[in-house]
Write a protein that holds these residues in place. Structure first.
Motif, short mmCIF file in Angstrom:
data_model
loop_
_atom_site.label_atom_id
_atom_site.label_comp_id
_atom_site.label_asym_id
_atom_site.label_seq_id
_atom_site.Cartn_x
_atom_site.Cartn_y
_atom_site.Cartn_z
N SER A 1 39.22 -36.27 42.35
CA SER A 1 38.97 -34.85 42.53
C SER A 1 40.27 -34.18 42.95
O SER A 1 40.90 -34.61 43.92
CB SER A 1 37.89 -34.66 43.60
OG SER A 1 37.65 -33.30 43.82
N LYS B 1 25.68 -42.49 35.94
CA LYS B 1 26.39 -41.36 36.54
C LYS B 1 27.84 -41.69 36.87
O LYS B 1 28.72 -40.84 36.74
CB LYS B 1 25.68 -40.90 37.81
CG LYS B 1 24.31 -40.30 37.56
CD LYS B 1 23.59 -40.00 38.86
CE LYS B 1 22.20 -39.46 38.63
NZ LYS B 1 21.49 -39.22 39.89
N CYS B 2 28.11 -42.93 37.32
CA CYS B 2 29.44 -43.30 37.82
C CYS B 2 30.24 -44.19 36.89
O CYS B 2 31.45 -44.31 37.07
CB CYS B 2 29.30 -44.05 39.15
SG CYS B 2 28.54 -43.11 40.46
N VAL C 1 36.24 -41.95 42.79
CA VAL C 1 35.96 -40.60 42.32
C VAL C 1 37.27 -39.81 42.45
O VAL C 1 37.85 -39.75 43.52
CB VAL C 1 34.86 -39.93 43.17
CG1 VAL C 1 34.63 -38.51 42.71
CG2 VAL C 1 33.57 -40.73 43.12
N GLY D 1 31.78 -36.07 38.91
CA GLY D 1 31.81 -35.20 37.74
C GLY D 1 30.76 -34.11 37.91
O GLY D 1 30.76 -33.37 38.89
N ASN D 2 29.82 -34.04 36.96
CA ASN D 2 28.73 -33.07 37.05
C ASN D 2 27.44 -33.68 37.57
O ASN D 2 26.40 -33.03 37.57
CB ASN D 2 28.47 -32.46 35.66
CG ASN D 2 29.63 -31.63 35.18
OD1 ASN D 2 30.33 -31.02 35.96
ND2 ASN D 2 29.85 -31.63 33.87
#
Length: 104
Positions: free
Chosen positions: A79, A43-44, A77, A27-28
């Protein structure tokens, strides 16, 4: 000549690194080797799987040995419509290694 040398050296570096990753964008956020478990979790989010791989002894001082758990987390993740999987290896509370674990 210089361009060919640069391309060759760049290829060699990627070949030597293999599938090891030193930082990962989720993400960011950026997850990096050296981050603590709680930072990575924030974060994850929750990993797809967690597994205790083993234990390692670290000498903390001349007389004390610290036994730490080695744990592997698999995270996903997404993307650009693809899902990439990464293996995060922790020694104790610290992220020690990030490796690519494939894509779907």
């Amino acid at each position: 000549m210089k361009k060919s040398l640069f391309i060759g050296l760049t290829f060699l570096v990627f070949l030597l690194i293999g599938n090891h990753v030193f930082g990962l964008t989720v993400g960011n956020e950026i997850v990096s080797v050296g981050d603590l478990k709680h930072e990575v979790l924030l974060k994850c989010g929750q990993p797809r799987s967690k597994e205790i791989i083993g234990y390692i002894d670290r000498v903390v001082s001349d007389e004390r040995i610290r036994v730490m758990k080695i744990e592997e987390w698999i995270i996903a993740v997404t993307s650009y419509g693809k899902t990439y999987y990464y293996s995060l290896m922790f020694e104790g509370n610290e992220l020690k290694e990030i490796k690519s674990a494939g894509e779907k």
